[in-house]
Design an enzyme around this catalytic site. Structure first.
Site, PDB file in Angstrom:
ATOM      1  N   ASP A 141       1.332 -17.072  -9.737  1.00 59.73           N
ATOM      2  CA  ASP A 141       0.178 -17.957  -9.602  1.00 59.73           C
ATOM      3  C   ASP A 141      -1.102 -17.124  -9.691  1.00 59.73           C
ATOM      4  O   ASP A 141      -1.363 -16.293  -8.816  1.00 59.73           O
ATOM      5  CB  ASP A 141       0.247 -18.679  -8.249  1.00 59.73           C
ATOM      6  CG  ASP A 141      -0.560 -19.965  -8.225  1.00 59.73           C
ATOM      7  OD1 ASP A 141      -1.574 -20.034  -8.924  1.00 59.73           O
ATOM      8  OD2 ASP A 141      -0.177 -20.895  -7.491  1.00 59.73           O
ATOM      9  N   ASP A 142      -1.871 -17.314 -10.762  1.00 59.46           N
ATOM     10  CA  ASP A 142      -3.166 -16.648 -10.950  1.00 59.46           C
ATOM     11  C   ASP A 142      -3.044 -15.162 -11.273  1.00 59.46           C
ATOM     12  O   ASP A 142      -3.991 -14.402 -11.056  1.00 59.46           O
ATOM     13  CB  ASP A 142      -4.070 -16.813  -9.718  1.00 59.46           C
ATOM     14  CG  ASP A 142      -4.405 -18.260  -9.398  1.00 59.46           C
ATOM     15  OD1 ASP A 142      -4.150 -19.127 -10.251  1.00 59.46           O
ATOM     16  OD2 ASP A 142      -4.923 -18.519  -8.304  1.00 59.46           O
ATOM     17  N   CYS A 162      -3.490 -24.644 -12.738  1.00 56.93           N
ATOM     18  CA  CYS A 162      -2.075 -24.599 -12.371  1.00 56.93           C
ATOM     19  C   CYS A 162      -1.295 -25.855 -12.748  1.00 56.93           C
ATOM     20  O   CYS A 162      -0.255 -25.770 -13.403  1.00 56.93           O
ATOM     21  CB  CYS A 162      -1.934 -24.327 -10.874  1.00 56.93           C
ATOM     22  SG  CYS A 162      -2.840 -25.455  -9.815  1.00 56.93           S
ATOM     23  N   ARG A 210       1.909 -26.020 -15.298  1.00 61.41           N
ATOM     24  CA  ARG A 210       3.255 -26.281 -14.795  1.00 61.41           C
ATOM     25  C   ARG A 210       3.875 -27.488 -15.480  1.00 61.41           C
ATOM     26  O   ARG A 210       5.079 -27.510 -15.769  1.00 61.41           O
ATOM     27  CB  ARG A 210       3.202 -26.458 -13.274  1.00 61.41           C
ATOM     28  CG  ARG A 210       2.904 -25.163 -12.554  1.00 61.41           C
ATOM     29  CD  ARG A 210       2.297 -25.354 -11.171  1.00 61.41           C
ATOM     30  NE  ARG A 210       1.615 -24.130 -10.772  1.00 61.41           N
ATOM     31  CZ  ARG A 210       2.196 -23.144 -10.079  1.00 61.41           C
ATOM     32  NH1 ARG A 210       3.440 -23.278  -9.667  1.00 61.41           N
ATOM     33  NH2 ARG A 210       1.535 -22.053  -9.777  1.00 61.41           N
ATOM     34  N   LYS A 237       5.898 -23.499  -5.224  1.00 60.11           N
ATOM     35  CA  LYS A 237       4.819 -24.475  -5.407  1.00 60.11           C
ATOM     36  C   LYS A 237       5.194 -25.496  -6.462  1.00 60.11           C
ATOM     37  O   LYS A 237       5.667 -25.153  -7.543  1.00 60.11           O
ATOM     38  CB  LYS A 237       3.540 -23.722  -5.802  1.00 60.11           C
ATOM     39  CG  LYS A 237       2.366 -24.604  -6.185  1.00 60.11           C
ATOM     40  CD  LYS A 237       1.145 -23.739  -6.405  1.00 60.11           C
ATOM     41  CE  LYS A 237       0.079 -24.417  -7.220  1.00 60.11           C
ATOM     42  NZ  LYS A 237      -1.104 -23.580  -7.428  1.00 60.11           N
ATOM     43  N   HIS A 294       3.167 -29.171  -6.891  1.00 61.31           N
ATOM     44  CA  HIS A 294       1.836 -29.632  -7.313  1.00 61.31           C
ATOM     45  C   HIS A 294       1.896 -30.494  -8.566  1.00 61.31           C
ATOM     46  O   HIS A 294       1.029 -30.433  -9.436  1.00 61.31           O
ATOM     47  CB  HIS A 294       0.924 -28.426  -7.536  1.00 61.31           C
ATOM     48  CG  HIS A 294      -0.530 -28.738  -7.294  1.00 61.31           C
ATOM     49  ND1 HIS A 294      -1.556 -28.148  -8.010  1.00 61.31           N
ATOM     50  CD2 HIS A 294      -1.128 -29.578  -6.421  1.00 61.31           C
ATOM     51  CE1 HIS A 294      -2.721 -28.598  -7.584  1.00 61.31           C
ATOM     52  NE2 HIS A 294      -2.494 -29.473  -6.615  1.00 61.31           N
ATOM     53  N   HIS A 303      -2.148 -16.383  -5.471  1.00 60.98           N
ATOM     54  CA  HIS A 303      -3.106 -17.447  -5.179  1.00 60.98           C
ATOM     55  C   HIS A 303      -3.782 -17.193  -3.829  1.00 60.98           C
ATOM     56  O   HIS A 303      -3.215 -16.562  -2.945  1.00 60.98           O
ATOM     57  CB  HIS A 303      -2.363 -18.791  -5.162  1.00 60.98           C
ATOM     58  CG  HIS A 303      -3.236 -19.994  -5.189  1.00 60.98           C
ATOM     59  ND1 HIS A 303      -3.868 -20.479  -4.070  1.00 60.98           N
ATOM     60  CD2 HIS A 303      -3.567 -20.839  -6.202  1.00 60.98           C
ATOM     61  CE1 HIS A 303      -4.556 -21.565  -4.385  1.00 60.98           C
ATOM     62  NE2 HIS A 303      -4.405 -21.793  -5.673  1.00 60.98           N
ATOM     63  N   ASP A 344       0.645 -18.868 -14.485  1.00 60.45           N
ATOM     64  CA  ASP A 344       0.136 -20.186 -14.877  1.00 60.45           C
ATOM     65  C   ASP A 344      -1.261 -20.139 -15.474  1.00 60.45           C
ATOM     66  O   ASP A 344      -1.653 -21.043 -16.212  1.00 60.45           O
ATOM     67  CB  ASP A 344       0.170 -21.160 -13.684  1.00 60.45           C
ATOM     68  CG  ASP A 344      -0.629 -20.684 -12.482  1.00 60.45           C
ATOM     69  OD1 ASP A 344      -1.123 -19.548 -12.488  1.00 60.45           O
ATOM     70  OD2 ASP A 344      -0.742 -21.464 -11.509  1.00 60.45           O
ATOM     71  N   ASN A 345      -2.053 -19.129 -15.171  1.00 61.57           N
ATOM     72  CA  ASN A 345      -3.412 -18.998 -15.716  1.00 61.57           C
ATOM     73  C   ASN A 345      -3.962 -17.629 -15.342  1.00 61.57           C
ATOM     74  O   ASN A 345      -3.243 -16.813 -14.752  1.00 61.57           O
ATOM     75  CB  ASN A 345      -4.337 -20.109 -15.195  1.00 61.57           C
ATOM     76  CG  ASN A 345      -4.237 -20.364 -13.712  1.00 61.57           C
ATOM     77  OD1 ASN A 345      -3.774 -21.419 -13.286  1.00 61.57           O
ATOM     78  ND2 ASN A 345      -4.644 -19.412 -12.888  1.00 61.57           N
ATOM     79  N   LYS A 390      -9.859 -17.777 -14.611  1.00 62.35           N
ATOM     80  CA  LYS A 390      -9.308 -19.099 -14.295  1.00 62.35           C
ATOM     81  C   LYS A 390     -10.402 -20.163 -14.334  1.00 62.35           C
ATOM     82  O   LYS A 390     -11.552 -19.894 -14.009  1.00 62.35           O
ATOM     83  CB  LYS A 390      -8.672 -19.048 -12.902  1.00 62.35           C
ATOM     84  CG  LYS A 390      -8.084 -20.364 -12.402  1.00 62.35           C
ATOM     85  CD  LYS A 390      -7.492 -20.178 -11.017  1.00 62.35           C
ATOM     86  CE  LYS A 390      -6.979 -21.489 -10.432  1.00 62.35           C
ATOM     87  NZ  LYS A 390      -6.377 -21.302  -9.099  1.00 62.35           N
TER      88      LYS A 390
END
Length: 604
Positions: free
Chosen positions: A54-55, A92, A96, A154, A156, A245, A351-352, A406
């Site tokens: 994540d990130d 995100c 996803r 996660k 989301h 994250h 994801d980014n 991001k």
């Protein structure tokens, strides 16, 4: 219930289609076709593990020249393929949705994230921020082929019955139904949330009172894998890590290993990463790289205590990545002990790009942090109760050699690492062609021998199996276009060129044209020199918008304003209760004062 019924019916249809069809035909939106499917009876179907950071920035992992020690991921990269032209979305939830379905985020049902969604766009097609009923996830596709489907981390991607992982094809799941949460305890990390909503198999989960997220998620996923004997049935496992994250947190034993590593500041880090990018071929010789935003702070001008806490925040950041890698190493060891490692296909990605936000110094956060047990100070930074972050300047440094980070579709926000390793993947491969997050699902379906599902929407991505097996040629043709849009930030790739539109506050909403093959730093704007090419790509983008259903944003929209408005709306009941309590206290105090004054006058 009707949605669940439709999902069940589709799974039955998929099983029938799998028995009848001998070939997988996954057509991309631009006419690119997937490679023929594997036929299950002719070879052992691989286990599949998708690991989503994540990130994490393009160069955060060791295999891409990062500072963090990631020996287990680096091993996977050496044994498999490392992509240098992989792009994802800048946020995100859209990423996803595309990763798990092979469809553009609007077609999948997750155009943006709920935290920044304007109220007038809610419940529009593509903006319901859940996977649409007619869309199949990779878990559903593989479960129809006899795979066990497992998930930890996660989610989301929707709330409640039918929208959590158990309603999207996963047999077992421990899922965080939020954009993030504390890594040490089950509690929220920002005022948008009143809790940290963890679910196991669709029901509220009983969480430990304390834990560390990477260890917890890997341990739970390993438990799910161990619920069946090795070799009985292949499994698909989705590990969606919280690293890195906000809140950026890590055990001190990992963070302490980077003491002094970032004392030179963000300018030094960006310069060092840019130099390594040239050495590794992530940046062409002679290509320029932008510096920092004009209003970025000068590291040397900061007070010493601010430099120390900023440097420590990055030590924790690197430690968080290393801690995740160590947990991944335990998962690899368990697969080896089960005798399944050699037949397991791994995908490792992000994801980014890196997260620039500073949650600590927002208006009202001091009170929220105190009432939720958080602090931001050098002592214990990154440990339990610490709301740590890295901020904008570090994010710009980490995004090297790309521009921005991001939220934005400049290269720093969407160019991410992608490693694929395992059976059928040629070792030591480096793949430079443009690839996209929607390519993951068709690739995995191809390796697993999943059959066609004509009743489901055709996937936008293409299978990468041919290039992973060592085949030559480009991933996409020179005239193939690829569009992206999230909350007004948009881009379109075609051949060596890219148009990009970044919205305020950093951008101005104007389209710009770049030769991305020679200028991945997006430093030479070509609209004036090549107006015909700009117009051709704008026409491609308009066709993309119409095809996937991009909706116009309301006038005056900005991500920051909408996030604040949505957070206040979510906290309105709590704020009303606090106001009510305050009114009672003030009223009670006034009544007591009045009675005291009356008693005083009577006594006189």
């Amino acid at each position: 219930e009707s949605r669940m019924a439709r999902k069940t019916a589709r799974r039955k249809l998929a099983l029938c289609a799998g028995a009848a069809a001998g070939v997988l035909s996954l057509l991309g939106a631009e006419g690119a076709s997937a490679a023929p499917a594997l036929k299950g009876p002719e070879r052992t179907r691989p286990n599949i593990i998708v690991i989503l950071f994540d990130d994490v920035a393009l160069m955060d992992l060791g295999a891409y020249g990062g500072e963090a020690r990631t020996p287990n991921i680096d091993r996977l990269a050496r044994q498999g393929a490392r992509f240098t032209g992989y792009r994802t979305s800048p946020l995100c939830t859209p990423s996803r949705a595309m990763l798990l379905t092979g469809l553009d985020n609007h077609r999948a049902g997750a155009a943006t994230i709920e935290e920044i969604l304007p109220p007038e766009m809610r419940n529009r097609p593509g903006y319901r921020l859940r996977i649409e009923p007619e869309v199949l996830t990779i878990a559903e596709r593989l479960r129809a082929e006899g795979y066990r489907t497992l998930m930890a981390g996660k989610w989301h991607l929707g709330h409640g019955p039918g929208e959590l992982p158990d309603g999207q094809g996963f047999d077992r799941s421990l899922a965080l139904d939020a954009s993030g949460a504390d890594n040490w305890a089950p509690r929220p990390y920002m005022p948008y949330y009143t809790e940290a909503p963890w679910y196991e198999d669709g029901r509220p989960a009983k969480m430990p009172g304390s834990f560390y997220s990477s260890d917890l998620l890997v341990d739970r996923l390993t438990r799910y894998i161990d619920e069946a004997p090795a070799g009985r049935a292949p499994f698909f496992a989705y590990l969606a890590l919280q690293a890195v994250h906000i809140p950026v947190q890590a055990p001190a034993r990992y963070a302490d290993g980077y003491r002094g590593r970032f004392d030179g500041g963000w300018e030094a880090l960006r310069q060092a990463r840019t130099a390594r990018a040239r050495q590794l071929g992530l940046l062409p010789d002679g290509a320029a790289v932008d510096g920092f935003s004009p209003d970025a702070r000068d590291w040397d001008a900061l007070p010493a205590h601010e430099r120390r806490i900023a440097a420590r925040s990055m030590e924790v950041y690197a430690g968080m990545i290393e801690a995740a890698d160590a947990a991944i190493g335990r998962l690899i060891q368990r697969l080896e002990a089960r005798g399944e490692l050699d037949n397991t296909l791994f995908v490792v990605t992000s994801d980014n790009g890196p997260e620039p936000s500073d949650p600590v110094h927002q208006r009202g956060m001091g009170l929220w942090m105190r009432t939720h047990g958080y602090a931001w100070r050098l002592e214990g930074l990154g440990g339990p109760g610490s709301l740590n972050y890295i901020g904008r300047e570090w994010a710009e440094a980490l995004a090297a050699p790309g521009r921005r980070y991001k939220f934005y579709v400049s290269e720093g926000g969407i160019r991410a690492p992608l490693i694929v390793s395992g059976p059928g993947v040629a070792p030591g491969r480096r793949i430079d062609g443009l690839t996209f997050v929607t390519d993951v699902t068709p690739t995995l379906a191809d390796f697993a021998g999943a059959r066609a599902t004509p009743e489901a929407p055709a996937m936008d991505g293409i299978s990468l199996r041919a290039v992973l097996e060592g085949g030559g040629g480009a991933v996409r043709g020179p005239n193939s276009s690829l569009g992206i849009e999230v909350s007004g930030n948009a881009a379109l790739y075609r051949g060596d060129y890219k148009i990009v539109r970044d919205m305020p506050p950093l951008g101005d909403g104007r389209w710009r044209l770049y030769d991305i093959a020679r200028d991945p730093g997006e430093t030479r704007e070509l609209s004036g020199a090549e107006p015909e090419r700009l117009q051709a790509l704008l026409a491609d983008y308009a066709a993309y918008e119409a095809r996937v259903g991009v909706a116009p944003l309301p006038p005056g929209y900005t991500i920051q304003k909408q996030l604040t408005a949505n957070a206040l709306a979510r906290q309105a009941p709590l704020l009303a209760a606090l106001v009510g309590v305050l009114a009672l206290v003030v009223g009670g105090a006034g009544l007591l004062a009045w009675r005291w004054r009356r008693r005083g006058r009577g006594g006189a």
